[in-house]
Design a protein around this motif. Sequence first.
Motif, PDB file in Angstrom:
ATOM      1  N   PRO A 191    -103.085  19.399 -67.722  1.00 16.76           N
ATOM      2  CA  PRO A 191    -104.089  20.458 -67.813  1.00 16.76           C
ATOM      3  C   PRO A 191    -104.990  20.243 -69.012  1.00 16.76           C
ATOM      4  O   PRO A 191    -104.571  19.733 -70.049  1.00 16.76           O
ATOM      5  CB  PRO A 191    -103.257  21.733 -67.961  1.00 16.76           C
ATOM      6  CG  PRO A 191    -101.943  21.278 -68.460  1.00 16.76           C
ATOM      7  CD  PRO A 191    -101.742  19.887 -67.919  1.00 16.76           C
ATOM      8  N   LYS A 192    -106.247  20.631 -68.835  1.00 14.92           N
ATOM      9  CA  LYS A 192    -107.203  20.466 -69.917  1.00 14.92           C
ATOM     10  C   LYS A 192    -106.920  21.489 -71.005  1.00 14.92           C
ATOM     11  O   LYS A 192    -106.631  22.647 -70.695  1.00 14.92           O
ATOM     12  CB  LYS A 192    -108.630  20.660 -69.411  1.00 14.92           C
ATOM     13  CG  LYS A 192    -109.079  19.570 -68.482  1.00 14.92           C
ATOM     14  CD  LYS A 192    -110.508  19.786 -68.064  1.00 14.92           C
ATOM     15  CE  LYS A 192    -110.975  18.690 -67.141  1.00 14.92           C
ATOM     16  NZ  LYS A 192    -112.354  18.914 -66.698  1.00 14.92           N
ATOM     17  N   PRO A 193    -106.992  21.069 -72.261  1.00 15.36           N
ATOM     18  CA  PRO A 193    -106.782  22.041 -73.337  1.00 15.36           C
ATOM     19  C   PRO A 193    -107.950  23.017 -73.377  1.00 15.36           C
ATOM     20  O   PRO A 193    -109.056  22.688 -72.959  1.00 15.36           O
ATOM     21  CB  PRO A 193    -106.736  21.177 -74.597  1.00 15.36           C
ATOM     22  CG  PRO A 193    -107.455  19.928 -74.228  1.00 15.36           C
ATOM     23  CD  PRO A 193    -107.245  19.740 -72.750  1.00 15.36           C
TER      24      PRO A 193
END
Length: 131
Positions: A73-75
């Motif tokens: 997941p993208k931060p």
Amino acid sequence: MNKYLVTLRLKGQLIKTAVFADSSTHARLICEYQFGLGCLNGSPTQLSSEGYDYPLLDDLTGTATHTTKTRPPKPPRAATIKTAKPQSPEQMRVTQLKANVDRQKDALKRERENQKRQREAEHRWRNLGGI
């Protein structure tokens, strides 16, 4: 060997398939090796009878052109500092001249204050009994 029902997430779609494996852990590892980590939606469940007609994993791999790998997941985006574009030489010269003007105004102000203090000190010295 036992038959396990596995729900896979492939290209954003959920697909139910059957896998022959020794245990549910073995079934999970087979699927993750074939389609990438995190492709399972839930845990494999053992099928008790042969009545279920789910496609076998081998049938799915024959139609799959490539393996899908899950992405981490993208931060969350933090407030980032935007970089300023480099100035052209003309713009840089104008900026430096403006900065020089400000520095010179400050220097002129300091010099006037120093001269004023010197005059006041000289005036006090004369009034106290100097020459």
